[in-house]
Scaffold this active site. Structure first.
Site, PDB file in Angstrom:
ATOM      1  N   GLU A  23     -92.271 -28.010 -29.025  1.00 30.73           N
ATOM      2  CA  GLU A  23     -91.038 -27.227 -28.857  1.00 30.73           C
ATOM      3  C   GLU A  23     -90.302 -27.698 -27.600  1.00 30.73           C
ATOM      4  O   GLU A  23     -90.784 -28.548 -26.854  1.00 30.73           O
ATOM      5  CB  GLU A  23     -91.352 -25.724 -28.722  1.00 30.73           C
ATOM      6  CG  GLU A  23     -91.642 -25.000 -30.023  1.00 30.73           C
ATOM      7  CD  GLU A  23     -90.382 -24.623 -30.805  1.00 30.73           C
ATOM      8  OE1 GLU A  23     -89.272 -25.009 -30.378  1.00 30.73           O
ATOM      9  OE2 GLU A  23     -90.524 -23.943 -31.832  1.00 30.73           O
ATOM     10  N   ASN A 159     -85.258 -17.071 -30.793  1.00 28.41           N
ATOM     11  CA  ASN A 159     -85.180 -18.519 -30.908  1.00 28.41           C
ATOM     12  C   ASN A 159     -83.743 -18.999 -30.761  1.00 28.41           C
ATOM     13  O   ASN A 159     -82.793 -18.204 -30.697  1.00 28.41           O
ATOM     14  CB  ASN A 159     -85.724 -18.965 -32.269  1.00 28.41           C
ATOM     15  CG  ASN A 159     -86.864 -19.932 -32.146  1.00 28.41           C
ATOM     16  OD1 ASN A 159     -86.845 -20.825 -31.281  1.00 28.41           O
ATOM     17  ND2 ASN A 159     -87.873 -19.773 -32.977  1.00 28.41           N
ATOM     18  N   ASP A 208     -84.886 -22.547 -35.925  1.00 25.95           N
ATOM     19  CA  ASP A 208     -85.712 -22.693 -34.722  1.00 25.95           C
ATOM     20  C   ASP A 208     -84.817 -23.163 -33.570  1.00 25.95           C
ATOM     21  O   ASP A 208     -83.712 -22.664 -33.398  1.00 25.95           O
ATOM     22  CB  ASP A 208     -86.871 -23.651 -35.013  1.00 25.95           C
ATOM     23  CG  ASP A 208     -88.109 -23.348 -34.172  1.00 25.95           C
ATOM     24  OD1 ASP A 208     -87.962 -23.034 -32.977  1.00 25.95           O
ATOM     25  OD2 ASP A 208     -89.231 -23.439 -34.702  1.00 25.95           O
TER      26      ASP A 208
END
Length: 305
Positions: A23, A159, A208
């Site tokens: 991430e 997110n 995301d």
């Protein structure tokens, strides 16, 4: 009409990291390096493009997101650890806790975060393990004095934080609800207003990590759909990139000319068959963009640093 190639060029590099949950892709122009994290391993990764050196910094807790500091300290960052905000020194491992606003909320952890154009660090929480029916995540901002400000709750998985080029619009996604929202953001008062639905995804697709390019178009990694999409300012998809991973998780635009699309991905909870079909899952992908450039993230202007 969705184009598959007008802005997105070829895949030029794969960084083999095999992250469980990659991430928080970031480009650091002074270091000439790509950074990202593995949430579950509690690692920050650094890949220097000139010598292709790949370093890993192991942290004492799981990490939801991080940002660089404006004081140019190469080894100190602001981190949203799973339990709260802290300063962390990558070399000495020293932690200075700023606050832990959800320390008593069992089952929540911090997730995606990013600095706004003023250098304030934002991060939200997610419901990782539900203990009560009313359990929910929230969105927070850390100001330059290190104090946190809670904005709203009723979030399942926070997110997709990013801002328009001039900083006046904030984007935020609730992945579990398949929604990306848009807010007006006052950079003087730091108030959010005029919430509206920007985009939605199909039930098998989870929005995301995001970023915004210099034209004000928003790029979003779409977990579960093997794709990164580019939205115009009206929330319409104008480009779609299919990546060789089931779960693309975050995006950044960086590189020496700020024209590389950097995509992290995840291997977590993939079936044995999916791992066979998509063996590159968990790696970092770099694509050459055509006629698109990105914006370097504003470092966090924390005065305590």
């Amino acid at each position: 009409m969705i184009s598959l190639s007008s802005c997105i060029g070829e895949l030029i590099q794969v960084i083999p990291s095999q992250n469980q949950l990659g991430e928080n892709a970031l480009w650091h122009p002074r270091h000439r390096a790509i950074y990202w994290i593995d949430i579950m391993a509690g690692d920050i990764h650094k890949y220097t493009i000139d010598d292709q050196a790949h370093q890993q910094y192991h942290l004492p807790y799981r990490i939801g997101s991080f940002a660089f500091l404006a004081d140019q300290n190469a080894h100190q960052v602001i981190v949203a650890f799973e339990q709260g905000f802290a300063l962390y020194h990558l070399e000495t491992h020293a932690i200075t806790w700023l606050n832990q606003p959800e320390a008593t909320q069992l089952g929540n952890r911090f997730n995606d975060g990013r600095t706004d154009r003023c250098g304030h660090f934002w991060a939200g929480t997610m419901v990782e393990k539900r203990h009560t029916p009313e359990q929910q995540g929230s969105l927070y901002r850390v100001d330059h004095q290190g104090q946190y400000h809670k904005y709203f709750s009723d979030i399942m998985i926070s997110n997709g934080l990013c801002w328009s080029p001039d900083g006046s619009i904030m984007y935020h996604a609730d992945s579990e609800r398949h929604c990306i929202y848009q807010y007006k953001y006052c950079q003087q008062s730091h108030a959010l207003s005029q919430k509206q639905l920007f985009a939605t995804t199909e039930n098998h697709v989870f929005p995301d990590g995001s970023t915004v390019d210099t034209d004000g178009f928003m790029w979003n990694a779409q977990w579960g759909d093997h794709s990164v999409v580019r939205y115009n300012p009206d929330g319409k998809i104008v480009e779609k990139l299919v990546v060789p991973a089931v779960q693309p998780s975050s995006v950044a635009i960086g590189g020496p000319n700020l024209d590389w699309l950097i995509v992290t991905s995840s291997r977590i909870e993939l079936s044995p068959q999916q791992l066979l079909d998509y063996p590159l899952s968990g790696n970092v992908f770099i694509y050459q963009l055509n006629n698109v450039t990105g914006i370097v993230d504003t470092p966090c202007g924390l005065l305590k640093a």
